[in-house]
Design a protein around this motif. Structure first.
Motif, PDB file in Angstrom:
ATOM      1  N   ASP A 144       0.651  -1.252   0.087  1.00 56.80           N
ATOM      2  CA  ASP A 144       0.053  -0.086   0.022  1.00 56.80           C
ATOM      3  C   ASP A 144       1.096   1.398   0.227  1.00 56.80           C
ATOM      4  O   ASP A 144       0.591   2.244   0.542  1.00 56.80           O
ATOM      5  CB  ASP A 144      -0.950  -0.087   1.171  1.00 56.80           C
ATOM      6  N   PHE A 145       2.048   1.206  -0.579  1.00 49.34           N
ATOM      7  CA  PHE A 145       2.923   2.268  -0.769  1.00 49.34           C
ATOM      8  C   PHE A 145       2.250   3.513  -1.586  1.00 49.34           C
ATOM      9  O   PHE A 145       2.297   4.582  -1.118  1.00 49.34           O
ATOM     10  CB  PHE A 145       4.378   1.782  -1.183  1.00 49.34           C
ATOM     11  N   PHE A 146       2.132   2.946  -2.775  1.00 47.96           N
ATOM     12  CA  PHE A 146       1.631   4.002  -3.639  1.00 47.96           C
ATOM     13  C   PHE A 146       0.100   4.140  -3.620  1.00 47.96           C
ATOM     14  O   PHE A 146      -0.773   3.179  -4.103  1.00 47.96           O
ATOM     15  CB  PHE A 146       2.010   3.686  -5.334  1.00 47.96           C
ATOM     16  N   THR A 147      -0.598   5.005  -3.179  1.00 44.45           N
ATOM     17  CA  THR A 147      -1.726   5.450  -3.188  1.00 44.45           C
ATOM     18  C   THR A 147      -2.262   6.545  -3.903  1.00 44.45           C
ATOM     19  O   THR A 147      -1.372   7.385  -4.392  1.00 44.45           O
ATOM     20  CB  THR A 147      -2.141   5.633  -1.631  1.00 44.45           C
ATOM     21  N   PRO A 148      -3.542   6.757  -3.933  1.00 45.27           N
ATOM     22  CA  PRO A 148      -4.092   8.042  -4.681  1.00 45.27           C
ATOM     23  C   PRO A 148      -3.612   9.294  -4.101  1.00 45.27           C
ATOM     24  O   PRO A 148      -3.076  10.345  -4.682  1.00 45.27           O
ATOM     25  CB  PRO A 148      -5.420   8.143  -4.534  1.00 45.27           C
ATOM     26  N   GLU A 149      -3.353   9.348  -2.608  1.00 44.82           N
ATOM     27  CA  GLU A 149      -2.578  10.332  -1.902  1.00 44.82           C
ATOM     28  C   GLU A 149      -1.333  10.547  -2.510  1.00 44.82           C
ATOM     29  O   GLU A 149      -0.782  11.709  -2.542  1.00 44.82           O
ATOM     30  CB  GLU A 149      -2.905  10.208  -0.540  1.00 44.82           C
ATOM     31  N   TRP A 150      -0.688   9.787  -2.576  1.00 37.63           N
ATOM     32  CA  TRP A 150       0.860   9.680  -2.761  1.00 37.63           C
ATOM     33  C   TRP A 150       0.917  10.200  -4.120  1.00 37.63           C
ATOM     34  O   TRP A 150       1.867  11.116  -4.220  1.00 37.63           O
ATOM     35  CB  TRP A 150       1.486   8.115  -2.735  1.00 37.63           C
ATOM     36  N   TYR A 151       0.345   9.907  -5.163  1.00 37.50           N
ATOM     37  CA  TYR A 151       0.447  10.289  -6.431  1.00 37.50           C
ATOM     38  C   TYR A 151      -0.020  11.877  -6.318  1.00 37.50           C
ATOM     39  O   TYR A 151       0.844  12.656  -6.951  1.00 37.50           O
ATOM     40  CB  TYR A 151      -0.646   9.733  -7.562  1.00 37.50           C
ATOM     41  N   ALA A 152      -1.085  12.123  -5.877  1.00 37.88           N
ATOM     42  CA  ALA A 152      -1.579  13.827  -5.499  1.00 37.88           C
ATOM     43  C   ALA A 152      -0.613  14.512  -5.071  1.00 37.88           C
ATOM     44  O   ALA A 152      -0.203  15.579  -5.452  1.00 37.88           O
ATOM     45  CB  ALA A 152      -2.680  13.896  -4.868  1.00 37.88           C
ATOM     46  N   ARG A 153       0.137  14.051  -4.031  1.00 37.87           N
ATOM     47  CA  ARG A 153       1.332  14.984  -3.414  1.00 37.87           C
ATOM     48  C   ARG A 153       2.677  15.140  -4.160  1.00 37.87           C
ATOM     49  O   ARG A 153       2.987  16.278  -4.332  1.00 37.87           O
ATOM     50  CB  ARG A 153       1.905  14.027  -1.988  1.00 37.87           C
ATOM     51  N   VAL A 154       2.965  14.150  -4.978  1.00 37.48           N
ATOM     52  CA  VAL A 154       4.279  14.222  -5.945  1.00 37.48           C
ATOM     53  C   VAL A 154       3.678  15.028  -7.278  1.00 37.48           C
ATOM     54  O   VAL A 154       4.252  15.923  -7.541  1.00 37.48           O
ATOM     55  CB  VAL A 154       4.551  12.555  -6.490  1.00 37.48           C
ATOM     56  N   GLU A 155       2.604  14.989  -7.569  1.00 36.32           N
ATOM     57  CA  GLU A 155       2.024  15.738  -8.824  1.00 36.32           C
ATOM     58  C   GLU A 155       2.000  17.305  -8.325  1.00 36.32           C
ATOM     59  O   GLU A 155       2.355  18.244  -9.074  1.00 36.32           O
ATOM     60  CB  GLU A 155       0.580  15.415  -8.960  1.00 36.32           C
ATOM     61  N   ALA A 156       1.765  17.509  -7.063  1.00 43.11           N
ATOM     62  CA  ALA A 156       1.744  18.969  -6.730  1.00 43.11           C
ATOM     63  C   ALA A 156       3.113  19.597  -6.418  1.00 43.11           C
ATOM     64  O   ALA A 156       3.342  20.853  -6.255  1.00 43.11           O
ATOM     65  CB  ALA A 156       1.037  19.005  -5.298  1.00 43.11           C
ATOM     66  N   MET A 157       4.149  18.766  -6.512  1.00 40.13           N
ATOM     67  CA  MET A 157       5.461  19.364  -6.200  1.00 40.13           C
ATOM     68  C   MET A 157       5.926  19.899  -7.461  1.00 40.13           C
ATOM     69  O   MET A 157       5.460  19.676  -8.677  1.00 40.13           O
ATOM     70  CB  MET A 157       6.552  17.992  -5.887  1.00 40.13           C
ATOM     71  N   THR A 158       7.207  20.889  -7.176  1.00 37.82           N
ATOM     72  CA  THR A 158       7.876  21.215  -8.346  1.00 37.82           C
ATOM     73  C   THR A 158       8.528  20.430  -9.039  1.00 37.82           C
ATOM     74  O   THR A 158       9.275  19.051  -8.381  1.00 37.82           O
ATOM     75  CB  THR A 158       8.735  22.523  -7.836  1.00 37.82           C
ATOM     76  N   PRO A 159       9.251  20.362 -10.336  1.00 38.29           N
ATOM     77  CA  PRO A 159      10.060  19.346 -10.902  1.00 38.29           C
ATOM     78  C   PRO A 159      11.257  19.045 -10.063  1.00 38.29           C
ATOM     79  O   PRO A 159      11.490  17.989  -9.703  1.00 38.29           O
ATOM     80  CB  PRO A 159      10.601  19.980 -12.126  1.00 38.29           C
ATOM     81  N   GLU A 160      11.851  20.240  -9.461  1.00 36.73           N
ATOM     82  CA  GLU A 160      13.277  19.942  -8.391  1.00 36.73           C
ATOM     83  C   GLU A 160      12.767  19.103  -7.375  1.00 36.73           C
ATOM     84  O   GLU A 160      13.370  18.093  -6.802  1.00 36.73           O
ATOM     85  CB  GLU A 160      13.537  21.192  -8.302  1.00 36.73           C
ATOM     86  N   GLU A 161      11.567  19.296  -6.668  1.00 32.11           N
ATOM     87  CA  GLU A 161      11.140  18.788  -5.473  1.00 32.11           C
ATOM     88  C   GLU A 161      10.857  17.343  -5.872  1.00 32.11           C
ATOM     89  O   GLU A 161      11.113  16.295  -5.164  1.00 32.11           O
ATOM     90  CB  GLU A 161       9.881  19.540  -4.892  1.00 32.11           C
ATOM     91  N   ARG A 162      10.192  16.960  -6.912  1.00 28.11           N
ATOM     92  CA  ARG A 162       9.867  15.575  -7.437  1.00 28.11           C
ATOM     93  C   ARG A 162      11.280  14.808  -7.598  1.00 28.11           C
ATOM     94  O   ARG A 162      11.372  13.671  -6.960  1.00 28.11           O
ATOM     95  CB  ARG A 162       9.101  15.617  -8.777  1.00 28.11           C
ATOM     96  N   LEU A 163      12.156  15.359  -8.085  1.00 25.24           N
ATOM     97  CA  LEU A 163      13.489  14.680  -8.392  1.00 25.24           C
ATOM     98  C   LEU A 163      13.952  14.463  -7.193  1.00 25.24           C
ATOM     99  O   LEU A 163      14.519  13.452  -6.752  1.00 25.24           O
ATOM    100  CB  LEU A 163      14.428  15.488  -9.159  1.00 25.24           C
ATOM    101  N   GLU A 164      14.102  15.468  -6.135  1.00 27.58           N
ATOM    102  CA  GLU A 164      14.618  15.298  -4.819  1.00 27.58           C
ATOM    103  C   GLU A 164      13.865  14.069  -4.009  1.00 27.58           C
ATOM    104  O   GLU A 164      14.396  13.330  -3.469  1.00 27.58           O
ATOM    105  CB  GLU A 164      14.628  16.569  -4.159  1.00 27.58           C
ATOM    106  N   PHE A 165      12.577  14.236  -4.077  1.00 32.47           N
ATOM    107  CA  PHE A 165      11.720  13.324  -3.326  1.00 32.47           C
ATOM    108  C   PHE A 165      11.748  11.724  -3.929  1.00 32.47           C
ATOM    109  O   PHE A 165      11.953  10.823  -3.103  1.00 32.47           O
ATOM    110  CB  PHE A 165      10.263  13.769  -3.291  1.00 32.47           C
ATOM    111  N   PHE A 166      11.731  11.683  -5.258  1.00 32.69           N
ATOM    112  CA  PHE A 166      11.645  10.398  -5.696  1.00 32.69           C
ATOM    113  C   PHE A 166      12.847   9.728  -6.346  1.00 32.69           C
ATOM    114  O   PHE A 166      12.821   8.467  -6.490  1.00 32.69           O
ATOM    115  CB  PHE A 166      10.481  10.461  -6.940  1.00 32.69           C
TER     116      PHE A 166
END
Ligand SMILES: [Fe+2]
Ligand SMILES: [Fe+2]
Length: 296
Positions: free
Chosen positions: A269-291
């Motif tokens: 249950d790691f990847f959830t709709p909430e997880w996707y929404a959170r990553v989507e809301a990030m800036t490109p730099e934040e996404r790269l850093e996070f994922f």
């Protein structure tokens, strides 16, 4: 959602093969419940989002029995209807053209090759009939080669995908080449310079991919039983395991095919709709850093 270099696939095709249904619930070879195995596969397929078509690349029935075709339609068509997609039926060497035409396609029975072209909103899907009545090996007859050339003479907006039962590829399994597609050079010539972007096939009962005349070629395993190709060459045999279907994704400049096993377990249950929404809301730099960033 596009964060990489490729735009999302414009079409998704579900590729199934070798259902080998028998009438009256008879077990194939006395041991494979082809109807139950297909139902298990369809239950998984129905969860797939955004499909454009279901393609079944032949050996739809094991003996060409009218009741087996009716059972096949009874199992597959409601699923396709609920998913809102057409079903493209391709004939295989275990099929019988007259019964397939009458009891599956609702047409007058005849021995004429079952070949046709479909328009999936700009993506052309061409089903060829590689069967030879009375035989198990394959061949594309001259009439179909001529028809294929005619169809391909006009390119389609998103190109063409070809579906046929006998793959135009070698098999490493001994003796399978006795049942191969003959006249492969004629098919290669017909594809030369055309807009054909991928070939879908079956017949082998194991998943395989290769390249024919420069065209990526994907063989789906079977829903009925699969060949255990991990065994020594002369001991390869069927097994009631390893059934899978493929998801064919059509991108602007690529076609990929993903094998999906029917067997599954409860997912994490790691990847959830909430997880996707959170990553989507990030800036490109934040996404790269996070994922992408490795953490010690
Ligand atoms: Fe088969
Ligand atoms: Fe076959």
């Amino acid at each position: 959602m596009q964060f990489g270099q490729h735009a999302a696939a414009s079409r998704t095709i579900i590729h199934i093969s070798d259902t080998h249904l028998l009438a009256d619930g008879v077990l194939l070879g006395g041991q494979y419940d082809t109807s139950a195995n297909l139902r298990a596969m369809l239950a998984r397929i129905e969860r797939v989002e955004g499909a454009s078509a279901i393609v079944v690349t032949g050996d739809l029935t094991d003996l060409g029995e009218p009741d087996a075709y009716r059972e096949l339609a009874r199992l597959v068509e409601p699923v396709a209807q609920r998913m809102g997609v057409p079903v493209v039926w391709v004939a295989g060497n275990h099929d019988e053209r007259p019964a397939m035409r009458r009891d599956l396609l609702g047409e007058d029975p005849s021995q004429r090759a079952i070949r046709r072209a479909f328009d999936l909103d700009g993506l052309r899907l061409v089903a060829l009939d590689s069967t030879v009545p009375g035989w198990h090996h394959g061949e594309i007859d001259e009439e179909q080669i001529a028809w294929l050339r005619e169809v391909l003479s006009e390119p389609a907006p998103l190109g063409t995908i070809l579906a046929l039962h006998h793959p135009p590829l070698p098999s490493h399994v001994p003796m399978f080449d006795i049942l191969e597609l003959r006249n492969q050079p004629a098919l290669a010539e017909a594809l030369d310079g055309s807009d054909v972007r991928a070939i879908l096939a079956g017949h082998l009962h194991y998943s395989m991919s290769g390249s024919f005349a420069g065209v990526p070629t994907f063989v789906a395993a079977a829903s009925c039983y699969t060949m255990d190709v991990a065994r020594p060459a002369r001991e390869v045999n069927g097994m009631d395991a390893g059934q899978s279907f493929h998801l064919v994704h059509v991108y602007d400049d690529q076609v990929t095919s993903t094998v999906v096993p029917v067997d599954a377990a409860d997912p994490a249950d790691f990847f959830t709709p909430e997880w996707y929404a959170r990553v989507e809301a990030m800036t490109p730099e934040e996404r790269l850093e996070f994922f992408s960033r490795k953490r010690a």
